[in-house]
Write a protein that holds these residues in place. Structure first.
Motif, mmCIF file in Angstrom:
data_model
loop_
_atom_site.group_PDB
_atom_site.id
_atom_site.type_symbol
_atom_site.label_atom_id
_atom_site.label_comp_id
_atom_site.label_asym_id
_atom_site.label_seq_id
_atom_site.Cartn_x
_atom_site.Cartn_y
_atom_site.Cartn_z
ATOM 1 N N ASP A 54 0.810 -1.219 0.000
ATOM 2 C CA ASP A 54 0.000 0.000 0.000
ATOM 3 C C ASP A 54 0.844 1.270 0.000
ATOM 4 O OD1 ASP A 54 -2.534 -0.877 -0.307
ATOM 5 O OD2 ASP A 54 -3.108 -0.735 1.804
ATOM 6 N N LYS A 55 2.108 1.162 -0.449
ATOM 7 C CA LYS A 55 2.990 2.329 -0.524
ATOM 8 C C LYS A 55 3.414 2.554 -1.973
ATOM 9 C CE LYS A 55 5.832 0.629 2.555
ATOM 10 N NZ LYS A 55 6.969 0.458 3.466
ATOM 11 N N ILE A 56 3.656 3.825 -2.295
ATOM 12 C CA ILE A 56 4.150 4.211 -3.610
ATOM 13 C C ILE A 56 5.376 5.094 -3.414
ATOM 14 C CG2 ILE A 56 2.650 6.246 -3.766
ATOM 15 C CD1 ILE A 56 2.379 5.601 -6.803
ATOM 16 N N LEU A 57 6.355 4.947 -4.306
ATOM 17 C CA LEU A 57 7.577 5.740 -4.232
ATOM 18 C C LEU A 57 7.409 7.015 -5.051
ATOM 19 C CD1 LEU A 57 10.528 5.783 -3.201
ATOM 20 C CD2 LEU A 57 11.176 4.838 -5.424
ATOM 21 N N LEU A 58 7.561 8.156 -4.387
ATOM 22 C CA LEU A 58 7.522 9.449 -5.072
ATOM 23 C C LEU A 58 8.885 10.109 -4.951
ATOM 24 C CD1 LEU A 58 4.060 10.876 -3.919
ATOM 25 C CD2 LEU A 58 4.605 9.488 -5.944
ATOM 26 N N THR A 59 9.229 10.874 -5.985
ATOM 27 C CA THR A 59 10.534 11.520 -6.027
ATOM 28 C C THR A 59 10.367 13.017 -6.269
ATOM 29 O OG1 THR A 59 10.800 11.199 -8.419
ATOM 30 C CG2 THR A 59 11.593 9.432 -6.969
ATOM 31 N N LYS A 60 11.437 13.745 -6.019
ATOM 32 C CA LYS A 60 11.517 15.156 -6.386
ATOM 33 C C LYS A 60 12.808 15.352 -7.173
ATOM 34 C CE LYS A 60 8.717 17.527 -2.993
ATOM 35 N NZ LYS A 60 8.598 18.729 -2.177
ATOM 36 N N PHE A 61 12.692 16.139 -8.234
ATOM 37 C CA PHE A 61 13.858 16.437 -9.056
ATOM 38 C C PHE A 61 14.800 17.381 -8.323
ATOM 39 C CE2 PHE A 61 10.570 15.431 -12.234
ATOM 40 C CZ PHE A 61 11.227 14.414 -12.917
ATOM 41 N N LEU A 62 16.063 17.331 -8.688
ATOM 42 C CA LEU A 62 17.060 18.212 -8.093
ATOM 43 C C LEU A 62 16.827 19.657 -8.540
ATOM 44 C CD1 LEU A 62 19.599 18.254 -6.329
ATOM 45 C CD2 LEU A 62 20.949 17.870 -8.403
ATOM 46 N N THR A 63 16.478 19.844 -9.812
ATOM 47 C CA THR A 63 16.216 21.181 -10.339
ATOM 48 C C THR A 63 14.934 21.152 -11.166
ATOM 49 O OG1 THR A 63 17.510 20.775 -12.340
ATOM 50 C CG2 THR A 63 18.672 21.758 -10.473
ATOM 51 N N GLY A 64 14.396 22.314 -11.421
ATOM 52 C CA GLY A 64 13.201 22.409 -12.265
ATOM 53 C C GLY A 64 11.933 22.180 -11.469
ATOM 54 N N ALA A 80 16.689 -0.241 1.656
ATOM 55 C CA ALA A 80 16.806 1.210 1.814
ATOM 56 C C ALA A 80 17.024 1.857 0.449
ATOM 57 C CB ALA A 80 17.963 1.535 2.750
ATOM 58 N N ILE A 81 16.475 3.035 0.271
ATOM 59 C CA ILE A 81 16.664 3.800 -0.957
ATOM 60 C C ILE A 81 18.086 4.326 -0.987
ATOM 61 C CG2 ILE A 81 15.992 5.906 -2.181
ATOM 62 C CD1 ILE A 81 13.157 5.474 -0.930
ATOM 63 N N ASN A 82 18.745 4.138 -2.127
ATOM 64 C CA ASN A 82 20.081 4.671 -2.340
ATOM 65 C C ASN A 82 19.958 5.744 -3.420
ATOM 66 O OD1 ASN A 82 22.793 5.146 -2.493
ATOM 67 N ND2 ASN A 82 23.301 3.217 -3.507
ATOM 68 N N LEU A 83 19.687 6.968 -3.010
ATOM 69 C CA LEU A 83 19.338 8.061 -3.904
ATOM 70 C C LEU A 83 20.529 8.548 -4.715
ATOM 71 C CD1 LEU A 83 16.968 9.997 -4.654
ATOM 72 C CD2 LEU A 83 17.889 11.545 -2.922
ATOM 73 N N GLU A 84 20.329 8.617 -6.041
ATOM 74 C CA GLU A 84 21.313 9.240 -6.916
ATOM 75 C C GLU A 84 21.042 10.741 -6.877
ATOM 76 O OE1 GLU A 84 22.551 9.297 -11.587
ATOM 77 O OE2 GLU A 84 20.480 9.471 -10.989
ATOM 78 N N THR A 85 21.991 11.512 -6.393
ATOM 79 C CA THR A 85 21.762 12.933 -6.169
ATOM 80 C C THR A 85 22.131 13.814 -7.358
ATOM 81 O OG1 THR A 85 23.911 13.083 -5.075
ATOM 82 C CG2 THR A 85 21.963 12.731 -3.663
ATOM 83 N N ASP A 86 22.494 13.216 -8.499
ATOM 84 C CA ASP A 86 22.762 14.015 -9.701
ATOM 85 C C ASP A 86 21.467 14.539 -10.308
ATOM 86 O OD1 ASP A 86 25.421 13.437 -9.394
ATOM 87 O OD2 ASP A 86 25.535 12.009 -11.042
ATOM 88 N N GLU A 87 20.365 13.794 -10.162
ATOM 89 C CA GLU A 87 19.101 14.169 -10.789
ATOM 90 C C GLU A 87 17.973 14.389 -9.780
ATOM 91 O OE1 GLU A 87 17.897 11.558 -13.969
ATOM 92 O OE2 GLU A 87 19.977 11.163 -14.506
ATOM 93 N N LEU A 88 18.033 13.697 -8.650
ATOM 94 C CA LEU A 88 16.934 13.746 -7.679
ATOM 95 C C LEU A 88 17.378 14.377 -6.372
ATOM 96 C CD1 LEU A 88 15.447 10.162 -8.173
ATOM 97 C CD2 LEU A 88 14.653 12.302 -9.197
ATOM 98 N N SER A 89 16.435 15.085 -5.743
ATOM 99 C CA SER A 89 16.716 15.648 -4.420
ATOM 100 C C SER A 89 16.085 14.809 -3.324
ATOM 101 C CB SER A 89 16.196 17.085 -4.317
ATOM 102 O OG SER A 89 14.781 17.105 -4.382
ATOM 103 N N LYS A 90 15.098 13.971 -3.713
ATOM 104 C CA LYS A 90 14.373 13.224 -2.694
ATOM 105 C C LYS A 90 13.663 12.030 -3.319
ATOM 106 C CE LYS A 90 11.282 14.347 1.098
ATOM 107 N NZ LYS A 90 10.487 15.405 1.713
#
Length: 187
Positions: free
Chosen positions: A73-83, A146-156
């Protein structure tokens, strides 16, 4: 492009974006890439043709995927680093020689360090803002890691319970159509 996204009714926004996409394409494709002669508009289809050598070209469309990754019952949402500053689904462009499913697996691995299975097609949408055809999919998380976030494109990147998904946008974008479908138990 933000001004185009704000035009109402929404269909007029997409029509305006498509016109901007085509106007830019016509402007940047005035000469033949084969013989350097001027290109002219084809009379029967949306294409440019060289009267000198017969070379014909069509507007470029970049295929891109959007994927709603779920874990129960969970969904993964992201935020872009820019824009774009609001929550979105994970997305990415298809590379040469890559299937849509391979693109999904690669983008999920690269951007959040996870793996998915049970990939299913959801819907598509032309997205003239980036000269793209967006193809939306759903996919289930393989392992709860655990999420291993790539920080080149995503902030969250964050998991949201179905009942706690933010109402972060009101557009008719494929991303928010899919997020709302998940919220409403449609997948």
């Amino acid at each position: 492009m933000q001004a185009l996204r704000d035009i109402q009714p929404q269909w007029l926004s997409f029509a305006s974006a498509t016109a901007a996409h085509l106007g830019g394409w016509y402007y940047t494709h005035q000469f033949c890439g084969v013989c350097s002669k001027p290109l002219v508009q084809d009379v029967t289809e949306r294409a440019l043709v060289c009267r000198s050598c017969g070379h014909k070209i069509y507007p470029e469309i970049s295929p891109a995927i959007i994927v709603a990754i779920t874990n129960g019952d969970k969904i993964l949402l992201t935020k872009f680093l820019t824009g774009y500053k609001k929550y979105a689904l994970l997305s990415g462009y298809v590379e040469v020689g890559e299937t849509l499913e391979d693109t999904i697996k690669r983008e999920v691995s690269e951007e959040v360090g996870l793996s998915v299975h049970n990939i299913k097609y959801y819907s598509s949408q032309p997205w003239a803002f980036t000269h793209s055809l967006l193809m939306g999919f759903t996919a289930e998380l393989d392992k709860d890691l655990a999420i291993n976030l790539e920080t080149d494109e995503l902030s969250k990147a964050q998991w949201f319970e179905r009942d706690n998904i933010p109402h972060d946008d009101k557009t008719l974008s494929l991303t928010w159509n899919m997020i709302e479908a998940f919220r409403n138990h449609e997948f």
